[in-house]
Design a protein around this motif. Sequence first.
Motif, short mmCIF file in Angstrom:
data_model
loop_
_atom_site.label_atom_id
_atom_site.label_comp_id
_atom_site.label_asym_id
_atom_site.label_seq_id
_atom_site.Cartn_x
_atom_site.Cartn_y
_atom_site.Cartn_z
N SER A 239 0.79 -1.33 -0.13
CA SER A 239 0.07 -0.03 -0.19
C SER A 239 0.92 1.23 -0.07
O SER A 239 1.56 1.51 0.85
CB SER A 239 -0.77 -0.06 1.03
OG SER A 239 -1.36 1.29 1.44
N ASN A 240 0.64 2.08 -0.90
CA ASN A 240 1.33 3.56 -1.05
C ASN A 240 1.02 4.12 0.30
O ASN A 240 1.76 4.82 0.92
CB ASN A 240 0.69 4.46 -2.12
CG ASN A 240 1.75 5.35 -2.49
OD1 ASN A 240 2.03 6.16 -1.52
ND2 ASN A 240 1.95 5.88 -3.77
N THR A 241 -0.44 4.28 0.56
CA THR A 241 -0.92 5.00 1.98
C THR A 241 -0.13 4.34 3.12
O THR A 241 0.14 5.27 3.95
CB THR A 241 -2.46 4.53 2.00
OG1 THR A 241 -3.32 5.13 0.83
CG2 THR A 241 -2.98 5.27 3.26
N VAL A 242 -0.01 3.12 3.45
CA VAL A 242 0.62 2.54 4.65
C VAL A 242 2.03 3.02 4.48
O VAL A 242 2.56 3.36 5.53
CB VAL A 242 0.44 1.17 4.90
CG1 VAL A 242 1.08 0.75 5.88
CG2 VAL A 242 -1.00 1.06 5.11
N SER A 243 2.55 2.95 3.28
CA SER A 243 4.34 3.30 3.28
C SER A 243 4.41 4.88 3.57
O SER A 243 5.32 5.06 4.34
CB SER A 243 4.67 3.06 1.75
OG SER A 243 6.06 3.41 1.62
N ASN A 244 3.26 5.72 3.26
CA ASN A 244 3.71 6.98 3.63
C ASN A 244 3.21 7.15 5.01
O ASN A 244 3.93 8.11 5.63
CB ASN A 244 2.52 7.87 2.77
CG ASN A 244 3.05 7.99 1.13
OD1 ASN A 244 4.02 7.59 0.90
ND2 ASN A 244 1.95 8.55 0.49
N LEU A 245 2.56 6.52 5.73
CA LEU A 245 2.20 6.52 6.95
C LEU A 245 3.35 6.17 7.66
O LEU A 245 3.56 6.75 8.81
CB LEU A 245 0.87 5.72 7.38
CG LEU A 245 -0.39 6.01 7.19
CD1 LEU A 245 -1.50 5.04 7.47
CD2 LEU A 245 -0.63 7.54 8.34
#
Length: 562
Positions: free
Chosen positions: A467-473
Motif C-alpha cells: 500500500s502506498n498509503t501505509v508506506s507514507n504513514l
Amino acid sequence: MSAGIQAALAVAPILVAALLLVGFRMPARTAMPIVYVLAAVIGAFIWKMPLAQLAAATVQGLFITFDILFIIFSAILLLNTLKHSGAVSAIRAGFTTISPDRRVQVVIITWLFGSFIEGASGFGTPAAIVAPLMVALGFPAMAAVMLGMMVQSTPVTFGAVGTPIIVGARGGLDSPEVAAQLSAAGLEMTEYLRIITADVVVIHTIVGSIMPLFMVMMMTRFFGANRSWTEGLSILPFALLGGVAFTIPYLLTGIFLGPEFPSMLGGLVGLAIMTTAARRGVLVPKDHWDFAPRDKWPSNWIGSFEAHVDAVDKQMSAWRAWLPYVLVAALLVLTRLPQLPFGTWLQAVGFRWGEIFGTQVSAATTPLYLPAAMLCLVALLTVVLHGMRASQFRTALGESTRTLIGAGFVLVFTVPMVRIYINSDVNALGIASMPIAMADWVSVNVGAVWPFFAPMIGALGAFIAGSNTVSNLMFALFQHGVATSLGMSAAFIVALQAVGAAAGNMIAIHNVVAASATVGLLGQEGATLRRTIFPTIYYLVATGVLGLIAVHVLGVGDPLAP
C-alpha cells in the motif's frame, strides 16, 4: 543509548515485518499484530513511553484506520454496484471495438482505463478489473497479470481519490515537530500537502509518461512469438501520446486542484483522447501485432479461470455506464474548491478527541468530507440511475463488507503501530521519536546522496505493506526528518517517498497474489515478480536521479525554510 543503537531499535519492527511477510511468507493478518506488539514493547521499555502515550497513539491510529476503511469500503461498494447494475460490462464491451491490435489495447485499456480505476478506487482494484478483461479479450493470463501490476505505478499516488496523500502523507506527518515547522512558516497542513502534491505530479509526469511504451515492450518481449523488444517499440508515437494524454492533465490537475483528482481526471481525459485517436488511426502503426495462436502458448501462461465479457443489458448505454464516475468527479470538485462553501459545511460535521488519556495526542475525523462520502452517495444514486433491484444492491453491499473485513483486521494493527512510532517523542529519556532517530542516523551516514535513496524507502514500505498509503504513514516523518537534518527541501523528499511508494506497488507481493487470483493463476507470482522488477527498477532509479538533480543542481526550495 548511542544514535546507532537508537536507529537499530527503531527500525527493528520494520525489519521484522519484512522478515515475516517476505522471508516466512506469513499472512499480513498474522504478521502485523506481532509487529504492533513489538513496536509497543520497544516504545514502552526502550523509549520509556508512558502507558497513556502508548494508548493514546493507538487510539489515534484507530481514528486514521476508520478513515482508510471508510474509503476502501465506499470505493469497492461503488465498483460492486456498477458490476451488478451492468455498467462494468458495458464499459468492458465498449473497449472491445476500439482496435484489434494488442499494443493499442494495452495503451487504452490497461494504462488509461486502469489509471482511471486506480484514481477512483485504488487498493489494487485496477489489476482486479483489468486482468480479467484482458483475458476476456484474448490475452494470456500471465501477461494480463503483469500488465495489471505495471499500471499500479504512476496513478497510485492519487489512488482512491488521493488517499495516499490525504490520509497517508497527512497521517505520517502529523507530529509535533512538523506542526511547529508549519506554524513557523505560516502554513496549514492542507497547503503543505498541496505543495507535496505539486512536486509528486512533476516527478511522475517526467518518469511515468513512457510507462505505456514500457508496458507494450514488456508484452512483446515476454509474450510475443518473436520475443522482441522492437515489436513493442514500433508503436512508440502512439504509446508516447497515450503517456502524455494521461500525464499532462494529471500534472495540471495535481498543481491546480490538489491530490484528489489527478489519476481520475487524467484517466478520463486520456481515454477520450486515445480512443478517438485509435478509431481515426492517428499514429496507429500500419502493421498489426497479436499473440501467437493459443495452442502455441506455454501452459504456465494460461490460468485455470477463463474470463468472458459479460452479457450487457441492451438498455445500458456507454454514457449511463460512465455517469456515476463522472458524478464522483463532479462532487469532489464541488466540495474541494475553496471558493465554494460545500467543503466547509461538510467539515463542520466531525468527531474529535482532544488530549486523549490526558496526553497531548488528539484524533479527529470528518467523515462527510472524506471522498468516501461522495463515493457512497453516488453508489446509492446509481441504484436509481441504473434502475437496479434492491437485491442487486444488497449483494454489492455484502461483497463490499466482506472485502472490508479482510482489509480492516490488518490495518487495525498496522496504523496504530505507525502512530506509536510517531508519538514516541514523549518519553522519560528525553530522546527523539523513533522516525527522527532513524533520520538522524541516516543523515549522518548517507548525507548528500539521500535524494537518490529516498524513493527506495518508499518502495520498501509498499513492498512490505502492499500500500502506498501505509508506506507514507510509515515513512513520511522519517523522510521529513532526514531532509530537515540535511538541510534539503522536506516537501520534495516526502514527494520522492510518495513516488517511490507508488512504484513499489508493482512488486507488492499480496497485490500480485490478488491479481493472479482474478484469472486463476495462483502459484505463478514469482514469475510475475521477476518481470515487474524491471519497470520498478527503472522507476526508482529515474526518480532518484531526478531527486539528485532537483536538490543539487536546481536547488529546489524548501517551503518550511525560515
